[in-house]
Write an enzyme that holds these catalytic residues in place. Structure first.
Site, PDB file in Angstrom:
ATOM      1  NE  ARG A 166      -3.845  -2.292   0.813  1.00  0.00           N
ATOM      2  CZ  ARG A 166      -3.865  -3.370   0.268  1.00  0.00           C
ATOM      3  NH1 ARG A 166      -2.924  -3.833  -0.658  1.00  0.00           N
ATOM      4  NH2 ARG A 166      -4.605  -4.379   0.532  1.00  0.00           N
ATOM      5  CB  SER A 239      -8.753  -1.371   4.442  1.00  0.00           C
ATOM      6  OG  SER A 239      -9.446  -2.774   3.953  1.00  0.00           O
ATOM      7  CD  GLU A 335      -5.619   1.108   2.381  1.00  0.00           C
ATOM      8  OE1 GLU A 335      -5.250   0.049   2.941  1.00  0.00           O
ATOM      9  OE2 GLU A 335      -6.420   1.045   1.628  1.00  0.00           O
TER      10      GLU A 335
HETATM   11  P1  FAD Z   1      -8.558   9.366  -4.788  1.00  0.00           P
HETATM   12  O1  FAD Z   1      -9.283   8.859  -3.495  1.00  0.00           O
HETATM   13  O2  FAD Z   1      -9.375  10.346  -5.695  1.00  0.00           O
HETATM   14  O3  FAD Z   1      -7.143   9.777  -4.503  1.00  0.00           O
HETATM   15  C1  FAD Z   1      -6.400   9.016  -3.524  1.00  0.00           C
HETATM   16  C2  FAD Z   1      -4.730   9.346  -3.473  1.00  0.00           C
HETATM   17  O4  FAD Z   1      -4.315   9.745  -4.685  1.00  0.00           O
HETATM   18  C3  FAD Z   1      -4.912  11.292  -3.183  1.00  0.00           C
HETATM   19  O5  FAD Z   1      -3.758  11.438  -2.289  1.00  0.00           O
HETATM   20  C4  FAD Z   1      -4.950  12.047  -4.412  1.00  0.00           C
HETATM   21  O6  FAD Z   1      -4.261  13.148  -4.365  1.00  0.00           O
HETATM   22  C5  FAD Z   1      -4.066  10.926  -5.023  1.00  0.00           C
HETATM   23  N1  FAD Z   1      -4.247  10.917  -6.832  1.00  0.00           N
HETATM   24  C6  FAD Z   1      -5.297  10.562  -7.400  1.00  0.00           C
HETATM   25  N2  FAD Z   1      -5.365  10.502  -8.737  1.00  0.00           N
HETATM   26  C7  FAD Z   1      -4.140  11.278  -8.575  1.00  0.00           C
HETATM   27  C8  FAD Z   1      -3.300  11.385  -9.983  1.00  0.00           C
HETATM   28  N3  FAD Z   1      -3.830  10.969 -11.268  1.00  0.00           N
HETATM   29  N4  FAD Z   1      -1.843  11.516 -10.059  1.00  0.00           N
HETATM   30  C9  FAD Z   1      -1.526  11.626  -8.632  1.00  0.00           C
HETATM   31  N5  FAD Z   1      -2.131  11.673  -7.598  1.00  0.00           N
HETATM   32  C10 FAD Z   1      -3.219  11.157  -7.515  1.00  0.00           C
HETATM   33  N6  FAD Z   1      -7.754  -0.357  -2.237  1.00  0.00           N
HETATM   34  C11 FAD Z   1      -6.962  -1.215  -2.394  1.00  0.00           C
HETATM   35  O7  FAD Z   1      -5.756  -1.137  -2.509  1.00  0.00           O
HETATM   36  N7  FAD Z   1      -7.409  -2.609  -2.476  1.00  0.00           N
HETATM   37  C12 FAD Z   1      -8.950  -2.618  -2.418  1.00  0.00           C
HETATM   38  O8  FAD Z   1      -9.233  -3.973  -2.245  1.00  0.00           O
HETATM   39  C13 FAD Z   1      -9.498  -1.768  -1.944  1.00  0.00           C
HETATM   40  N8  FAD Z   1     -10.793  -1.689  -1.819  1.00  0.00           N
HETATM   41  C14 FAD Z   1     -11.777  -0.767  -1.532  1.00  0.00           C
HETATM   42  C15 FAD Z   1     -13.259  -1.014  -1.397  1.00  0.00           C
HETATM   43  C16 FAD Z   1     -13.905   0.084  -1.248  1.00  0.00           C
HETATM   44  C17 FAD Z   1     -15.521   0.049  -0.863  1.00  0.00           C
HETATM   45  C18 FAD Z   1     -13.325   1.486  -1.194  1.00  0.00           C
HETATM   46  C19 FAD Z   1     -14.187   2.619  -0.842  1.00  0.00           C
HETATM   47  C20 FAD Z   1     -12.161   1.711  -1.284  1.00  0.00           C
HETATM   48  C21 FAD Z   1     -11.217   0.825  -1.280  1.00  0.00           C
HETATM   49  N9  FAD Z   1      -9.728   0.687  -1.717  1.00  0.00           N
HETATM   50  C22 FAD Z   1      -8.938  -0.318  -2.196  1.00  0.00           C
HETATM   51  C23 FAD Z   1      -9.082   2.188  -1.648  1.00  0.00           C
HETATM   52  C24 FAD Z   1      -9.289   2.917  -3.028  1.00  0.00           C
HETATM   53  O9  FAD Z   1     -10.185   2.275  -3.974  1.00  0.00           O
HETATM   54  C25 FAD Z   1      -8.019   2.913  -3.680  1.00  0.00           C
HETATM   55  O10 FAD Z   1      -6.975   3.194  -2.993  1.00  0.00           O
HETATM   56  C26 FAD Z   1      -8.200   3.558  -5.268  1.00  0.00           C
HETATM   57  O11 FAD Z   1      -6.926   3.367  -5.990  1.00  0.00           O
HETATM   58  C27 FAD Z   1      -8.115   5.118  -4.952  1.00  0.00           C
HETATM   59  O12 FAD Z   1      -8.642   5.634  -6.270  1.00  0.00           O
HETATM   60  P2  FAD Z   1      -9.111   7.066  -6.316  1.00  0.00           P
HETATM   61  O13 FAD Z   1      -9.375   7.437  -7.996  1.00  0.00           O
HETATM   62  O14 FAD Z   1     -10.626   7.087  -5.925  1.00  0.00           O
HETATM   63  O15 FAD Z   1      -8.454   7.887  -5.723  1.00  0.00           O
HETATM   64  P1  NAP Z   2     -10.097 -11.320   4.236  1.00  0.00           P
HETATM   65  O1  NAP Z   2     -10.070 -12.122   3.404  1.00  0.00           O
HETATM   66  O2  NAP Z   2     -10.955 -11.365   5.236  1.00  0.00           O
HETATM   67  O3  NAP Z   2      -8.531 -11.202   5.163  1.00  0.00           O
HETATM   68  C1  NAP Z   2      -7.987 -10.561   6.049  1.00  0.00           C
HETATM   69  C2  NAP Z   2      -6.835  -9.950   6.017  1.00  0.00           C
HETATM   70  O4  NAP Z   2      -5.876 -10.992   6.105  1.00  0.00           O
HETATM   71  C3  NAP Z   2      -6.643  -9.155   4.847  1.00  0.00           C
HETATM   72  O5  NAP Z   2      -6.538  -7.755   5.032  1.00  0.00           O
HETATM   73  C4  NAP Z   2      -5.384  -9.886   3.985  1.00  0.00           C
HETATM   74  O6  NAP Z   2      -4.240  -9.092   3.816  1.00  0.00           O
HETATM   75  C5  NAP Z   2      -5.008 -11.162   5.200  1.00  0.00           C
HETATM   76  N1  NAP Z   2      -4.892 -12.263   4.184  1.00  0.00           N
HETATM   77  C6  NAP Z   2      -5.981 -13.019   4.154  1.00  0.00           C
HETATM   78  N2  NAP Z   2      -5.541 -14.219   3.228  1.00  0.00           N
HETATM   79  C7  NAP Z   2      -4.320 -14.059   3.006  1.00  0.00           C
HETATM   80  C8  NAP Z   2      -3.292 -14.979   2.618  1.00  0.00           C
HETATM   81  N3  NAP Z   2      -3.530 -15.902   2.059  1.00  0.00           N
HETATM   82  N4  NAP Z   2      -2.064 -14.466   2.667  1.00  0.00           N
HETATM   83  C9  NAP Z   2      -1.835 -13.214   2.959  1.00  0.00           C
HETATM   84  N5  NAP Z   2      -2.550 -12.290   3.640  1.00  0.00           N
HETATM   85  C10 NAP Z   2      -3.815 -12.804   3.782  1.00  0.00           C
HETATM   86  O7  NAP Z   2      -9.958  -9.725   3.671  1.00  0.00           O
HETATM   87  P2  NAP Z   2     -11.075  -8.597   3.247  1.00  0.00           P
HETATM   88  O8  NAP Z   2     -11.048  -7.711   4.207  1.00  0.00           O
HETATM   89  O9  NAP Z   2     -12.077  -9.558   2.816  1.00  0.00           O
HETATM   90  O10 NAP Z   2     -10.304  -8.166   1.906  1.00  0.00           O
HETATM   91  C11 NAP Z   2     -10.213  -9.177   0.720  1.00  0.00           C
HETATM   92  C12 NAP Z   2      -8.872  -8.525   0.128  1.00  0.00           C
HETATM   93  O11 NAP Z   2      -9.462  -7.321  -0.504  1.00  0.00           O
HETATM   94  C13 NAP Z   2      -7.630  -8.227   0.727  1.00  0.00           C
HETATM   95  O12 NAP Z   2      -6.639  -8.431  -0.124  1.00  0.00           O
HETATM   96  C14 NAP Z   2      -7.837  -6.701   1.316  1.00  0.00           C
HETATM   97  O13 NAP Z   2      -6.489  -5.988   1.206  1.00  0.00           O
HETATM   98  C15 NAP Z   2      -8.649  -6.205  -0.268  1.00  0.00           C
HETATM   99  N6  NAP Z   2      -9.441  -5.195   0.373  1.00  0.00           N
HETATM  100  C16 NAP Z   2      -8.638  -4.087   0.345  1.00  0.00           C
HETATM  101  C17 NAP Z   2      -9.588  -2.738   0.958  1.00  0.00           C
HETATM  102  C18 NAP Z   2      -8.658  -1.534   0.924  1.00  0.00           C
HETATM  103  O14 NAP Z   2      -9.491  -0.432   1.034  1.00  0.00           O
HETATM  104  N7  NAP Z   2      -7.571  -1.459   0.876  1.00  0.00           N
HETATM  105  C19 NAP Z   2     -10.906  -2.872   0.951  1.00  0.00           C
HETATM  106  C20 NAP Z   2     -11.467  -4.174   0.733  1.00  0.00           C
HETATM  107  C21 NAP Z   2     -10.728  -5.246   0.494  1.00  0.00           C
HETATM  108  P3  NAP Z   2      -4.039  -7.862   2.843  1.00  0.00           P
HETATM  109  O15 NAP Z   2      -5.069  -6.931   3.001  1.00  0.00           O
HETATM  110  O16 NAP Z   2      -2.835  -7.699   2.773  1.00  0.00           O
HETATM  111  O17 NAP Z   2      -4.306  -8.847   1.425  1.00  0.00           O
END
Ligand code: FAD
Ligand code: NAP
Length: 339
Positions: A166, A239, A335
């Site tokens: 991340r 998250s 995050e």
């Molecule tokens: P924004 O929220 O608009 O911006 C995020 C940051 O990036 C800000 O600092 C902004 O200034 C900067 N930014 C945006 N665009 C640019 C650009 N073009 N150039 C430079 N800087 C920029 N994240 C995960 O990693 N894994 C997941 O599974 C995941 N699941 C999610 C589920 C839900 C329901 C939600 C709401 C969020 C989730 N996220 C997840 C977080 C999010 O979706 C990601 O981080 C996504 O990449 C953000 O994109 P955005 O366009 O909305 O960015």
């Molecule tokens: P999950 O499957 O319930 O698992 C809980 C946590 O354990 C996750 O955060 C994941 O870490 C870790 N994990 C599970 N299985 C793993 C494996 N085999 N090896 C290593 N780490 C493991 O998680 P969840 O919340 O439903 O999310 C599912 C996936 O979507 C995850 O990868 C999560 O990161 C991603 N997600 C991200 C966001 C966001 O906003 N960043 C939101 C929703 C979902 P990791 O997170 O490091 O994978």
């Protein structure tokens, strides 16, 4: 001037928490010229520039005294295709999940585990988005960004982006690089990642024996739709905390005290703890204070029940951080990007 500036614009539709704040100025960039114009305006008027995409990883704690520039540039292209390996490029304003579906429709595998992540292509490298065992660094083939200091375009290779969990060079230097377009190395021959969590089980439930990349995308989308609140219904930013990576010594101590603790050993010997488990074990799951709360099914997700302010959500996050530090000696890192 082709850039349409809106004064005192509401940002409520542009952040997935649905926090009701205003931008001093707001504009959408449809191409590189719009971006350059916004940078010029920001410099001439000494007004900071905040670039956003889908607003799904933001916590806005008050009115934004800046020109908020929403990336809305569109464009998808295949740059290389040797019959097996392909390189595709997408403009920053493309909606991430639509882009994933487009690659799958072309028969290109690689992004299926990253299905249904909200936001834009341009923001994806910011925190090296990841889910279900895949991060964009695994399929990354380069990006083009504008250096906001010099105004020059620069192409970045994988090694130059310093991707981590991340994390990236771009997240480490906020406001320096404006990402214009991103390239991905995909393949017509799918090498699927099914070992993570409930993916394989869901495919079995769906009656799929020999999954394609599109099957995996559908399976992951269905799991996500069940587990995660839809921001259009309940404001959230996914998250709210990163999974903390701690020393093996601390992880072993915690495991002794809490036998159900969930931890995943890392290549460097450290252990990644499930932040959601810590928060739930501390009793925060389903907690609500006014309109700021912890989701009742997903303790890693903070939610806005309607009228929560960014400061209320931030205060809740800080209370959780302090409690987790006190109980488990683990520091949770937020995050989303807080402004
Ligand atoms: P924004 O929220 O608009 O911006 C995020 C940051 O990036 C800000 O600092 C902004 O200034 C900067 N930014 C945006 N665009 C640019 C650009 N073009 N150039 C430079 N800087 C920029 N994240 C995960 O990693 N894994 C997941 O599974 C995941 N699941 C999610 C589920 C839900 C329901 C939600 C709401 C969020 C989730 N996220 C997840 C977080 C999010 O979706 C990601 O981080 C996504 O990449 C953000 O994109 P955005 O366009 O909305 O960015
Ligand atoms: P999950 O499957 O319930 O698992 C809980 C946590 O354990 C996750 O955060 C994941 O870490 C870790 N994990 C599970 N299985 C793993 C494996 N085999 N090896 C290593 N780490 C493991 O998680 P969840 O919340 O439903 O999310 C599912 C996936 O979507 C995850 O990868 C999560 O990161 C991603 N997600 C991200 C966001 C966001 O906003 N960043 C939101 C929703 C979902 P990791 O997170 O490091 O994978």
């Amino acid at each position: 001037m082709s850039l349409q500036l809106q004064v005192e614009a509401s940002l409520k539709p542009f952040n997935s928490f649905g926090v009701d704040v205003r931008a001093r100025l707001f504009a959408q960039a449809h191409n590189d010229d719009d971006v350059r114009e916004a940078l010029r305006y920001s410099a001439e008027h000494q007004l900071p520039l905040l670039v956003i995409g889908g607003g799904s990883n933001l916590l806005l704690t008050g009115d934004v005294q800046a020109l908020v520039l929403r990336m809305a540039s569109r464009g998808l292209r295949v740059l290389v295709d040797d019959g097996e390996r392909v390189v595709v490029e997408a403009e920053a304003g493309e909606v991430w999940h639509d882009f994933v579906l487009w690659t799958l429709a072309q028969g290109f595998a690689g992004l299926e585990n990253l299905s249904l992540i909200p936001g834009t292509v341009g923001a994806a490298p910011m925190q090296n988005i990841g889910a279900y065992g895949v991060e964009i660094k695994d399929v990354f083939a380069g990006l083009t960004a504008l250096d906001r200091q010099s105004g020059e375009l620069r192409d970045f290779t994988l090694a130059e982006c310093d991707f981590g969990y991340r994390d990236s060079l771009f997240k480490q230097h906020p406001g320096r690089w404006l990402i214009l377009r991103v390239r991905f190395a995909l393949s017509r021959a799918a090498s699927l990642h099914l070992e993570y969590g409930p993916v394989r089980q869901r495919l079995i439930e769906q009656g799929v024996d020999l999954p394609s990349a599109s099957d995996v995308s559908r399976a992951i989308s269905s799991i996500r739709s069940e587990k995660l609140p839809d921001p259009a219904v309940l404001g959230n930013a996914g998250s709210f905390f990163k999974n903390p990576v701690v020393s093996s010594v601390l992880a072993a101590e915690l495991k002794l005290a809490y036998p159900n603790l969930i931890g995943y050993p890392q290549a460097d010997g450290q252990v990644k703890l499930a932040a959601g488990w810590l928060i739930e074990a501390a009793g925060w799951k389903g907690f609500r204070d006014a309109d700021a709360g912890v989701h009742r099914l997903q303790s890693l997700v903070l939610v806005n029940y309607g009228a929560a302010t960014g400061l209320q959500l931030l205060a809740l996050a800080q209370r959780i951080q302090a409690d987790i530090a006190q109980r488990f000696a683990v520091q949770l890192e937020m995050e989303p990007n807080v402004y």
